[in-house]
Design a protein around this motif. Sequence first.
Motif, PDB file in Angstrom:
ATOM      1  N   PHE A  16      -0.958  -8.056  -2.734  1.00 59.02           N
ATOM      2  CA  PHE A  16      -0.380  -6.824  -3.271  1.00 59.02           C
ATOM      3  C   PHE A  16       1.216  -7.047  -3.005  1.00 59.02           C
ATOM      4  CE2 PHE A  16       1.708  -2.650  -2.850  1.00 59.02           C
ATOM      5  CZ  PHE A  16       1.294  -2.004  -4.359  1.00 59.02           C
ATOM      6  N   PHE A  17       1.446  -7.520  -1.794  1.00 59.17           N
ATOM      7  CA  PHE A  17       3.120  -7.613  -1.670  1.00 59.17           C
ATOM      8  C   PHE A  17       3.575  -8.970  -2.352  1.00 59.17           C
ATOM      9  CE2 PHE A  17       2.317  -4.314   1.423  1.00 59.17           C
ATOM     10  CZ  PHE A  17       3.209  -3.480   1.000  1.00 59.17           C
ATOM     11  N   LYS A  18       2.754  -9.779  -2.896  1.00 58.05           N
ATOM     12  CA  LYS A  18       3.120 -11.277  -3.359  1.00 58.05           C
ATOM     13  C   LYS A  18       3.635 -10.921  -4.753  1.00 58.05           C
ATOM     14  CE  LYS A  18       1.676 -15.659  -4.449  1.00 58.05           C
ATOM     15  NZ  LYS A  18       0.684 -16.877  -4.564  1.00 58.05           N
ATOM     16  N   GLY A  19       4.963 -11.240  -4.953  1.00 52.97           N
ATOM     17  CA  GLY A  19       5.588 -10.849  -6.150  1.00 52.97           C
ATOM     18  C   GLY A  19       6.294  -9.630  -6.081  1.00 52.97           C
ATOM     19  N   ARG A  20       5.957  -8.770  -5.066  1.00 52.06           N
ATOM     20  CA  ARG A  20       7.120  -7.596  -4.992  1.00 52.06           C
ATOM     21  C   ARG A  20       7.129  -7.444  -3.519  1.00 52.06           C
ATOM     22  NH1 ARG A  20       1.836  -5.137  -5.788  1.00 52.06           N
ATOM     23  NH2 ARG A  20       1.998  -4.666  -7.983  1.00 52.06           N
ATOM     24  N   PRO A  21       8.094  -8.343  -3.018  1.00 51.23           N
ATOM     25  CA  PRO A  21       8.405  -8.234  -1.744  1.00 51.23           C
ATOM     26  C   PRO A  21       8.731  -7.073  -0.859  1.00 51.23           C
ATOM     27  CG  PRO A  21      10.060  -9.345  -2.667  1.00 51.23           C
ATOM     28  CD  PRO A  21       9.086  -9.011  -3.748  1.00 51.23           C
ATOM     29  N   ALA A  22       8.109  -6.510  -0.182  1.00 50.10           N
ATOM     30  CA  ALA A  22       8.473  -5.308   0.577  1.00 50.10           C
ATOM     31  C   ALA A  22       9.633  -5.456   1.487  1.00 50.10           C
ATOM     32  CB  ALA A  22       7.016  -4.739   1.587  1.00 50.10           C
ATOM     33  N   THR A  23      10.569  -4.804   1.278  1.00 52.60           N
ATOM     34  CA  THR A  23      11.922  -4.625   1.913  1.00 52.60           C
ATOM     35  C   THR A  23      12.340  -3.322   1.902  1.00 52.60           C
ATOM     36  OG1 THR A  23      13.406  -5.333   0.285  1.00 52.60           O
ATOM     37  CG2 THR A  23      12.522  -7.136   1.328  1.00 52.60           C
ATOM     38  N   GLY A  50       4.912 -11.267  10.533  1.00 54.21           N
ATOM     39  CA  GLY A  50       6.113 -11.860   9.971  1.00 54.21           C
ATOM     40  C   GLY A  50       6.009 -12.113   8.493  1.00 54.21           C
ATOM     41  N   GLY A  51       5.074 -11.411   7.912  1.00 52.75           N
ATOM     42  CA  GLY A  51       4.587 -11.646   6.491  1.00 52.75           C
ATOM     43  C   GLY A  51       5.379 -10.852   5.622  1.00 52.75           C
ATOM     44  N   GLU A  52       6.029  -9.700   6.073  1.00 52.93           N
ATOM     45  CA  GLU A  52       6.927  -8.877   5.298  1.00 52.93           C
ATOM     46  C   GLU A  52       8.051  -8.551   6.162  1.00 52.93           C
ATOM     47  OE1 GLU A  52       6.654  -8.684   2.064  1.00 52.93           O
ATOM     48  OE2 GLU A  52       4.690  -9.794   2.066  1.00 52.93           O
ATOM     49  N   SER A  53       9.190  -8.063   5.449  1.00 52.73           N
ATOM     50  CA  SER A  53      10.408  -7.516   6.336  1.00 52.73           C
ATOM     51  C   SER A  53      10.964  -6.338   5.983  1.00 52.73           C
ATOM     52  CB  SER A  53      11.586  -8.599   5.934  1.00 52.73           C
ATOM     53  OG  SER A  53      11.787  -8.280   4.592  1.00 52.73           O
ATOM     54  N   PHE A  54       9.825  -5.303   6.089  1.00 53.00           N
ATOM     55  CA  PHE A  54      10.079  -3.806   5.791  1.00 53.00           C
ATOM     56  C   PHE A  54      10.080  -3.034   7.079  1.00 53.00           C
ATOM     57  CE2 PHE A  54       5.552  -4.841   5.018  1.00 53.00           C
ATOM     58  CZ  PHE A  54       5.094  -4.198   6.065  1.00 53.00           C
ATOM     59  N   ALA A  55      10.953  -2.197   6.897  1.00 56.26           N
ATOM     60  CA  ALA A  55      10.848  -1.222   8.447  1.00 56.26           C
ATOM     61  C   ALA A  55      10.094  -0.166   8.055  1.00 56.26           C
ATOM     62  CB  ALA A  55      12.268  -0.521   8.165  1.00 56.26           C
ATOM     63  N   LEU A  56       8.817  -0.205   8.896  1.00 56.32           N
ATOM     64  CA  LEU A  56       7.621   0.602   8.888  1.00 56.32           C
ATOM     65  C   LEU A  56       7.661   1.853   9.740  1.00 56.32           C
ATOM     66  CD1 LEU A  56       4.675   0.754   7.657  1.00 56.32           C
ATOM     67  CD2 LEU A  56       4.106  -0.562   9.871  1.00 56.32           C
ATOM     68  N   ALA A 119      12.512   7.464   2.655  1.00 58.30           N
ATOM     69  CA  ALA A 119      11.875   6.045   2.677  1.00 58.30           C
ATOM     70  C   ALA A 119      11.992   5.596   1.282  1.00 58.30           C
ATOM     71  CB  ALA A 119      10.394   6.254   2.838  1.00 58.30           C
ATOM     72  N   ASP A 120      12.065   4.035   1.033  1.00 57.05           N
ATOM     73  CA  ASP A 120      12.164   3.581  -0.352  1.00 57.05           C
ATOM     74  C   ASP A 120      10.731   3.781  -1.071  1.00 57.05           C
ATOM     75  OD1 ASP A 120      15.091   2.779   0.074  1.00 57.05           O
ATOM     76  OD2 ASP A 120      14.217   1.405   1.250  1.00 57.05           O
ATOM     77  N   CYS A 121       9.768   3.480  -0.379  1.00 59.98           N
ATOM     78  CA  CYS A 121       8.362   3.507  -0.924  1.00 59.98           C
ATOM     79  C   CYS A 121       7.633   4.110   0.212  1.00 59.98           C
ATOM     80  CB  CYS A 121       7.832   2.004  -1.144  1.00 59.98           C
ATOM     81  SG  CYS A 121       8.677   0.958  -2.491  1.00 59.98           S
ATOM     82  N   LEU A 122       6.412   4.980  -0.408  1.00 52.61           N
ATOM     83  CA  LEU A 122       5.614   5.644   0.312  1.00 52.61           C
ATOM     84  C   LEU A 122       4.175   4.823   0.196  1.00 52.61           C
ATOM     85  CD1 LEU A 122       4.823   8.149   2.040  1.00 52.61           C
ATOM     86  CD2 LEU A 122       4.380   9.324  -0.028  1.00 52.61           C
TER      87      LEU A 122
END
Length: 180
Positions: A16-23, A50-56, A119-122
Amino acid sequence: MALTATERVDLALSAFFKGRPATGRLRVALSGGRDSVVLLHALHRLQAAGGESFALSAIHVHHGISVNADAWAEFCGDLCDGLGISLEIVRVSVPRDSGEGLEAAARRLRHQAFASCAADCLALAQHRDDQAETVLLNLLRGAGVAGAAAMPAVRAARRGPCLLRPLLDVPRAVIEGYAV
């Protein structure tokens, strides 16, 4: 060799996150139910690896309708504390005589809380079985082609955070297996 439920969920999230990096700021809509708990846990694991760099973070909307509402909010708080994830609990007062029905009023207030969250995304925990149910209900209501399209995996919001449904291709049985 067949993949475990955990591996299938991890693979679905990575795809899902490949091609749309979650930051940025990614918030999970956390009801305290199995689906949203699995989503939060799996995203936490993905982030920790370390797969994604979002603030969860997470958001729980406390409707106060059920006698269990306080227990659900407490469960969500304990879960987030245990994972080191920030949780926002939004208490709403659902009108019982609005004419729209209790569930519709609760949904409207929940969507308002989601639209105003920081948030940027929910991330929502809807999965393949939810998608099938939505399509069927839409078709039964006569929604036509638009109803057959059902829920998008990604939807830009008119206001508030964009909506992500990273488990939309995952069957309920896999989510149940992950939870076990």
